[in-house]
Design a protein around this motif. Sequence first.
Motif, PDB file in Angstrom:
ATOM      1  N   SER A  56       9.908 -65.457  -8.288  1.00 32.85           N
ATOM      2  CA  SER A  56       9.957 -64.407  -9.307  1.00 32.85           C
ATOM      3  C   SER A  56       8.585 -64.255  -9.941  1.00 32.85           C
ATOM      4  N   TYR A  57       8.401 -63.120 -10.576  1.00 32.26           N
ATOM      5  CA  TYR A  57       7.172 -62.857 -11.318  1.00 32.26           C
ATOM      6  C   TYR A  57       7.513 -61.962 -12.500  1.00 32.26           C
ATOM      7  N   HIS A  58       6.635 -61.964 -13.480  1.00 32.48           N
ATOM      8  CA  HIS A  58       6.807 -61.126 -14.661  1.00 32.48           C
ATOM      9  C   HIS A  58       5.770 -60.012 -14.595  1.00 32.48           C
ATOM     10  N   TYR A  59       6.224 -58.765 -14.708  1.00 32.41           N
ATOM     11  CA  TYR A  59       5.303 -57.630 -14.667  1.00 32.41           C
ATOM     12  C   TYR A  59       5.271 -56.935 -16.015  1.00 32.41           C
ATOM     13  N   LYS A  60       4.161 -56.293 -16.285  1.00 33.47           N
ATOM     14  CA  LYS A  60       4.032 -55.479 -17.492  1.00 33.47           C
ATOM     15  C   LYS A  60       3.180 -54.273 -17.135  1.00 33.47           C
ATOM     16  N   TYR A  61       3.746 -53.086 -17.344  1.00 35.66           N
ATOM     17  CA  TYR A  61       3.046 -51.852 -17.025  1.00 35.66           C
ATOM     18  C   TYR A  61       2.266 -51.356 -18.239  1.00 35.66           C
ATOM     19  N   ALA A  62       1.336 -50.474 -17.995  1.00 32.46           N
ATOM     20  CA  ALA A  62       0.539 -49.874 -19.069  1.00 32.46           C
ATOM     21  C   ALA A  62       1.438 -49.165 -20.086  1.00 32.46           C
ATOM     22  N   SER A  63       2.587 -48.685 -19.623  1.00 27.08           N
ATOM     23  CA  SER A  63       3.534 -47.990 -20.502  1.00 27.08           C
ATOM     24  C   SER A  63       4.193 -48.944 -21.501  1.00 27.08           C
ATOM     25  N   GLY A  64       4.022 -50.249 -21.267  1.00 26.89           N
ATOM     26  CA  GLY A  64       4.675 -51.239 -22.117  1.00 26.89           C
ATOM     27  C   GLY A  64       5.950 -51.780 -21.500  1.00 26.89           C
ATOM     28  N   LYS A 123       8.001 -61.698   8.818  1.00 27.43           N
ATOM     29  CA  LYS A 123       7.410 -62.867   8.156  1.00 27.43           C
ATOM     30  C   LYS A 123       6.045 -62.526   7.562  1.00 27.43           C
ATOM     31  N   GLU A 124       5.252 -61.725   8.277  1.00 27.10           N
ATOM     32  CA  GLU A 124       3.956 -61.293   7.742  1.00 27.10           C
ATOM     33  C   GLU A 124       4.135 -60.426   6.499  1.00 27.10           C
ATOM     34  N   LEU A 125       5.122 -59.530   6.532  1.00 23.07           N
ATOM     35  CA  LEU A 125       5.409 -58.680   5.363  1.00 23.07           C
ATOM     36  C   LEU A 125       5.810 -59.532   4.159  1.00 23.07           C
ATOM     37  N   ILE A 126       6.627 -60.535   4.386  1.00 23.97           N
ATOM     38  CA  ILE A 126       7.064 -61.428   3.308  1.00 23.97           C
ATOM     39  C   ILE A 126       5.850 -62.144   2.717  1.00 23.97           C
ATOM     40  N   LEU A 127       5.051 -62.752   3.578  1.00 25.22           N
ATOM     41  CA  LEU A 127       3.870 -63.493   3.104  1.00 25.22           C
ATOM     42  C   LEU A 127       2.876 -62.584   2.395  1.00 25.22           C
ATOM     43  N   GLN A 128       2.653 -61.389   2.937  1.00 24.37           N
ATOM     44  CA  GLN A 128       1.713 -60.455   2.333  1.00 24.37           C
ATOM     45  C   GLN A 128       2.204 -60.006   0.954  1.00 24.37           C
ATOM     46  N   SER A 129       3.494 -59.756   0.838  1.00 26.75           N
ATOM     47  CA  SER A 129       4.065 -59.323  -0.436  1.00 26.75           C
ATOM     48  C   SER A 129       3.920 -60.414  -1.492  1.00 26.75           C
ATOM     49  N   VAL A 130       4.256 -61.645  -1.124  1.00 27.62           N
ATOM     50  CA  VAL A 130       4.140 -62.779  -2.058  1.00 27.62           C
ATOM     51  C   VAL A 130       2.678 -62.937  -2.493  1.00 27.62           C
ATOM     52  N   LYS A 131       1.769 -62.899  -1.538  1.00 26.54           N
ATOM     53  CA  LYS A 131       0.329 -63.049  -1.836  1.00 26.54           C
ATOM     54  C   LYS A 131      -0.146 -61.929  -2.770  1.00 26.54           C
ATOM     55  N   PHE A 132       0.221 -60.698  -2.454  1.00 22.20           N
ATOM     56  CA  PHE A 132      -0.186 -59.540  -3.258  1.00 22.20           C
ATOM     57  C   PHE A 132       0.313 -59.686  -4.703  1.00 22.20           C
ATOM     58  N   LEU A 133       1.571 -60.064  -4.885  1.00 21.36           N
ATOM     59  CA  LEU A 133       2.129 -60.199  -6.234  1.00 21.36           C
ATOM     60  C   LEU A 133       1.531 -61.390  -6.972  1.00 21.36           C
ATOM     61  N   GLN A 134       1.266 -62.481  -6.270  1.00 18.91           N
ATOM     62  CA  GLN A 134       0.644 -63.639  -6.916  1.00 18.91           C
ATOM     63  C   GLN A 134      -0.772 -63.306  -7.374  1.00 18.91           C
ATOM     64  N   GLU A 135      -1.474 -62.474  -6.612  1.00 15.68           N
ATOM     65  CA  GLU A 135      -2.821 -62.057  -7.013  1.00 15.68           C
ATOM     66  C   GLU A 135      -2.776 -61.014  -8.123  1.00 15.68           C
ATOM     67  N   THR A 136      -1.772 -60.151  -8.099  1.00 12.35           N
ATOM     68  CA  THR A 136      -1.653 -59.078  -9.101  1.00 12.35           C
ATOM     69  C   THR A 136      -1.138 -59.611 -10.442  1.00 12.35           C
ATOM     70  N   TYR A 137      -0.242 -60.583 -10.401  1.00 12.15           N
ATOM     71  CA  TYR A 137       0.366 -61.141 -11.615  1.00 12.15           C
ATOM     72  C   TYR A 137       0.196 -62.670 -11.629  1.00 12.15           C
ATOM     73  N   PRO A 138      -1.037 -63.181 -11.658  1.00  9.64           N
ATOM     74  CA  PRO A 138      -1.267 -64.617 -11.511  1.00  9.64           C
ATOM     75  C   PRO A 138      -0.710 -65.489 -12.641  1.00  9.64           C
ATOM     76  N   ASP A 139      -0.522 -64.931 -13.818  1.00 10.40           N
ATOM     77  CA  ASP A 139      -0.080 -65.736 -14.960  1.00 10.40           C
ATOM     78  C   ASP A 139       1.435 -65.733 -15.152  1.00 10.40           C
TER      79      ASP A 139
END
Length: 142
Positions: A56-64, A123-139
Amino acid sequence: MYELKTKETDNSVIEFIEGVDNPKKREDAYQLLDIFTETTGYDAKMWGPSIIGFGSYHYKYASGHEGDAPLVGFSPRKAKISLYFATGDAAREELLKDFGKHTTGKACVYINKVADINVDVLKELILQSVKFLQETYPDSLD
């Protein structure tokens, strides 16, 4: 204020899959459960009444607007199987070219059955998605 409908629950993933009417779709759901679990290293959790999510990850958009979501997931729906990957990643579109028979919606990739797709690309799509989200929402990761 807007309340998210899709939240992590304590419902049983196995009970949910066992409740899938179509035997072939149920078999595909178990196959996907194995693939997603092995590829992500996360245990499967139910999100809302019908999405099987991993991590899981926590997201926050510019809209709040903010919330929590699974890193990746799937749902064996009546019409098609929905696969949930990160949106906004160019690598996703590139990988989908070799994925096999599918359609896409705003945030989902739809397949009829696992036999229609290239599991290695899945499997590549899964790994790429996880990597992308971990880089986009690292905290915000679990």
